[in-house]
Design a protein around this motif. Structure first.
Motif, PDB file in Angstrom:
ATOM      1  N   ALA A 195       0.801  -1.219   0.000  1.00  0.00           N
ATOM      2  CA  ALA A 195       0.000   0.000   0.000  1.00  0.00           C
ATOM      3  C   ALA A 195       0.838   1.277   0.000  1.00  0.00           C
ATOM      4  CB  ALA A 195      -0.921   0.003   1.222  1.00  0.00           C
ATOM      5  N   LEU A 196       1.984   1.258   0.681  1.00  0.00           N
ATOM      6  CA  LEU A 196       2.689   2.505   0.953  1.00  0.00           C
ATOM      7  C   LEU A 196       3.969   2.710   0.157  1.00  0.00           C
ATOM      8  CD1 LEU A 196       2.254   2.639   4.840  1.00  0.00           C
ATOM      9  CD2 LEU A 196       0.886   3.788   3.091  1.00  0.00           C
ATOM     10  N   VAL A 197       4.647   1.645  -0.191  1.00  0.00           N
ATOM     11  CA  VAL A 197       5.897   1.816  -0.945  1.00  0.00           C
ATOM     12  C   VAL A 197       5.552   2.168  -2.388  1.00  0.00           C
ATOM     13  CG1 VAL A 197       7.975   0.668  -1.810  1.00  0.00           C
ATOM     14  CG2 VAL A 197       7.210   0.280   0.546  1.00  0.00           C
ATOM     15  N   PRO A 198       6.105   3.258  -2.924  1.00  0.00           N
ATOM     16  CA  PRO A 198       5.751   3.664  -4.287  1.00  0.00           C
ATOM     17  C   PRO A 198       6.300   2.725  -5.341  1.00  0.00           C
ATOM     18  CG  PRO A 198       7.526   5.023  -3.440  1.00  0.00           C
ATOM     19  CD  PRO A 198       7.064   4.175  -2.297  1.00  0.00           C
ATOM     20  N   ARG A 199       5.632   2.689  -6.486  1.00  0.00           N
ATOM     21  CA  ARG A 199       6.130   1.897  -7.599  1.00  0.00           C
ATOM     22  C   ARG A 199       7.377   2.531  -8.194  1.00  0.00           C
ATOM     23  NH1 ARG A 199       0.761   0.342 -11.201  1.00  0.00           N
ATOM     24  NH2 ARG A 199      -0.315  -0.914  -9.592  1.00  0.00           N
ATOM     25  N   ASP A 200       8.216   1.690  -8.796  1.00  0.00           N
ATOM     26  CA  ASP A 200       9.380   2.188  -9.520  1.00  0.00           C
ATOM     27  C   ASP A 200       8.904   2.984 -10.732  1.00  0.00           C
ATOM     28  OD1 ASP A 200       9.929  -0.155  -7.996  1.00  0.00           O
ATOM     29  OD2 ASP A 200      11.899  -0.244  -8.903  1.00  0.00           O
ATOM     30  N   ARG A 201       9.606   4.057 -11.040  1.00  0.00           N
ATOM     31  CA  ARG A 201       9.300   4.790 -12.264  1.00  0.00           C
ATOM     32  C   ARG A 201       9.825   4.065 -13.494  1.00  0.00           C
ATOM     33  NH1 ARG A 201       9.968  11.311 -11.576  1.00  0.00           N
ATOM     34  NH2 ARG A 201       7.965  11.643 -10.541  1.00  0.00           N
ATOM     35  N   GLY A 202      10.758   3.220 -13.308  1.00  0.00           N
ATOM     36  CA  GLY A 202      11.315   2.427 -14.412  1.00  0.00           C
ATOM     37  C   GLY A 202      12.049   1.251 -13.829  1.00  0.00           C
ATOM     38  N   ARG A 203      12.595   0.438 -14.664  1.00  0.00           N
ATOM     39  CA  ARG A 203      13.336  -0.722 -14.183  1.00  0.00           C
ATOM     40  C   ARG A 203      14.734  -0.304 -13.752  1.00  0.00           C
ATOM     41  NH1 ARG A 203      11.081  -5.650 -15.228  1.00  0.00           N
ATOM     42  NH2 ARG A 203       9.249  -5.632 -16.552  1.00  0.00           N
ATOM     43  N   PRO A 204      15.282  -0.926 -12.701  1.00  0.00           N
ATOM     44  CA  PRO A 204      16.639  -0.615 -12.287  1.00  0.00           C
ATOM     45  C   PRO A 204      17.639  -0.930 -13.397  1.00  0.00           C
ATOM     46  CG  PRO A 204      15.519  -1.998 -10.666  1.00  0.00           C
ATOM     47  CD  PRO A 204      14.654  -1.957 -11.871  1.00  0.00           C
ATOM     48  N   GLU A 205      18.679  -0.139 -13.465  1.00  0.00           N
ATOM     49  CA  GLU A 205      19.721  -0.387 -14.441  1.00  0.00           C
ATOM     50  C   GLU A 205      20.709  -1.391 -13.852  1.00  0.00           C
ATOM     51  OE1 GLU A 205      21.423   3.348 -15.419  1.00  0.00           O
ATOM     52  OE2 GLU A 205      19.510   4.224 -16.076  1.00  0.00           O
ATOM     53  N   PRO A 206      20.775  -2.608 -14.393  1.00  0.00           N
ATOM     54  CA  PRO A 206      21.633  -3.622 -13.792  1.00  0.00           C
ATOM     55  C   PRO A 206      23.107  -3.391 -14.102  1.00  0.00           C
ATOM     56  CG  PRO A 206      20.583  -4.491 -15.756  1.00  0.00           C
ATOM     57  CD  PRO A 206      20.006  -3.117 -15.550  1.00  0.00           C
ATOM     58  N   VAL A 207      23.949  -3.820 -13.180  1.00  0.00           N
ATOM     59  CA  VAL A 207      25.394  -3.830 -13.387  1.00  0.00           C
ATOM     60  C   VAL A 207      25.780  -5.219 -13.848  1.00  0.00           C
ATOM     61  CG1 VAL A 207      27.633  -3.552 -12.261  1.00  0.00           C
ATOM     62  CG2 VAL A 207      25.719  -2.094 -11.597  1.00  0.00           C
ATOM     63  N   ALA A 208      26.694  -5.295 -14.816  1.00  0.00           N
ATOM     64  CA  ALA A 208      27.116  -6.598 -15.334  1.00  0.00           C
ATOM     65  C   ALA A 208      27.675  -7.446 -14.195  1.00  0.00           C
ATOM     66  CB  ALA A 208      28.167  -6.411 -16.416  1.00  0.00           C
ATOM     67  N   LEU A 209      27.257  -8.714 -14.164  1.00  0.00           N
ATOM     68  CA  LEU A 209      27.688  -9.608 -13.092  1.00  0.00           C
ATOM     69  C   LEU A 209      29.209  -9.729 -13.056  1.00  0.00           C
ATOM     70  CD1 LEU A 209      27.043 -11.611 -10.861  1.00  0.00           C
ATOM     71  CD2 LEU A 209      26.739 -13.382 -12.606  1.00  0.00           C
TER      72      LEU A 209
END
Length: 420
Positions: A195-209
């Motif tokens: 209910a309280l945590v906002p949605r991400d505006r976009g997907r996180p940018e991943p760092v190469a493993l």
């Protein structure tokens, strides 16, 4: 990191300083539930062992199983969920946590209880890793440390209040009632996060493993992870069996265990503050000093356990000494890796704390079942912590040599520039 939605931003307070957003406290509820379910079993070992007809050492392995699940699950799930929306990850983790505790409450035998504990543990490390990222995204730059501390308050309150309350429930209503209560906390946490945590505006940018792995394979990072394992293996060699230690060696009744655990929790909060202040001032001396203090408390505790008042005092000192090591251990790992590997390094260090928990629970059980017995647990734990202290001395020496080489290289470069 994507910016939070406008509704998640900190709200200006009357005095001009922004109030922390309510979504942070939703994360705190989740941290409280996860912290409670990890540690509460320590106040229930005698009841679980009697009800499921297993030995004390086998009951202690329920802690090892959970800790190993965190050790494996933290880095694996952190990498696996790197491309998912963070809010969805948090909700899914709390659902896993809730279902796992329900299965614990209805487990018909030891095997099912162990499997349920491991399933529940998978949520632990990734929740704290992802939750910390979400928390810092909810506030301005100058409030990020406060946001993380608010979320992790749930873990400290779990140790201070949740674990003693769980032990009290288990004593009066049976150990299964404790897991039902923790599952209820999971339901509440899932609802408030959704209910309280906002949605991400976009997907996180991943760092190469590959970049992340390269960053965490630095020798000083690996030494830091090993120090974490050995330091907390010493703590949990004792703390896993704190209920039988207090009842069988110190002469307390089972009803006294819960209030004594409050003393440990109070010591933990104090130690966390002291360790953080020392680590901010001088990291390497803080690392060495806190591990040395922990080894000393564990060693002297051997002689204090037969006297009830001294035993309570040393339970409090153990809380102070144990959690004074946490900030310098965590900061060492983060400072010795670069930005590309900090998420993975942080989750690996959470896993390292829990690997130490698992090793400590196993070692304490071995000392009780096949070694010199319950009275020897504390001095064996002190020896384990001393091995971590030796690694800290080595790491500090290598660090000093590295700085000296860098300084000589800088002086040589400056001399060459002047000559040119």
């Amino acid at each position: 990191m994507h910016a939070p939605s406008p509704s998640s931003a900190a709200v200006p307070a009357a005095g001009g300083r922004a109030r922390l957003p309510v979504a942070l406290y939703a994360l705190t509820v989740g941290a409280f539930g996860i912290g409670t379910t990890e540690f509460v079993i320590m106040g229930l070992l005698l009841q679980v062992a009697a009800d499921l007809q297993v030995g004390l050492a086998a009951a202690g392995l329920l802690i090892s199983g959970y800790a190993l699940g965190v050790f494996v699950g933290a880095p694996v799930l952190t990498v696996a969920t790197g491309r998912m929306p963070r809010k969805a990850v948090l909700v899914a983790l709390m659902l896993i946590f809730t279902v796992g505790n329900i299965v614990c409450a209805i487990a018909p035998n030891y095997t099912v209880l162990m499997i349920a504990r491991v399933i529940t543990s998978l949520a632990h490390g990734t929740f704290f890793g992802v939750g910390a990222v979400v928390a810092t995204g909810l506030v301005p730059q100058d409030r990020k440390a406060s946001a993380i501390s608010i979320m992790f308050t749930g873990l400290t309150v779990a140790t201070l209040l949740g674990v003693p309350a769980g032990a009290w429930l288990g004593l009066h209503f049976g150990w299964r009632s404790t897991f039902w209560a923790v599952a209820a906390i999971g339901v509440i946490a899932t609802a408030v996060i959704a209910a309280l945590v906002p949605r991400d505006r976009g997907r996180p940018e991943p760092v190469a493993l590959r970049r992340e792995l390269r960053a965490v394979l630095h020798p000083q990072v690996l030494l830091g992870l090993a120090m974490t394992v050995l330091g907390f293996a010493g703590v949990f060699t004792v703390y896993t069996f704190i209920q039988p230690i207090l009842t069988r060696l110190s002469g307390f009744g089972e009803a006294a265990v819960s209030p004594i655990l409050l003393v440990f929790g109070g010591g933990m909060i104090l130690g966390n503050l002291v360790g953080g202040r020392f680590a901010d001032q001088r990291l390497a001396p803080a690392l060495i000093g806190t591990l040395a203090a922990l080894a000393a408390v564990l060693g002297v505790m051997t002689f204090a356990l037969r006297e009830p008042i001294a035993a309570v005092a040393f339970v409090g000192l153990l809380g102070v000494a144990a959690f004074a090591t946490v900030p310098p251990l965590q900061l060492w790992v983060l400072q010795k890796t670069d930005a590309a590997g900090q998420n993975l390094a942080s989750s690996l260090n959470i896993g390292a704390f829990n690997l130490g928990n698992a090793l400590g629970a196993w070692l304490g059980g071995a000392v009780i079942e096949r070694g010199p017995g319950l009275g020897a647990v504390t001095w064996v734990a002190a020896l384990v912590t001393v091995s971590g202290l030796m690694l800290a001395l080595l790491a500090a020496r290598l660090d000093a040599k590295g700085r000296a080489r860098a300084q000589r290289g800088g002086e040589s470069g400056a001399a060459a520039a002047c000559a040119g």
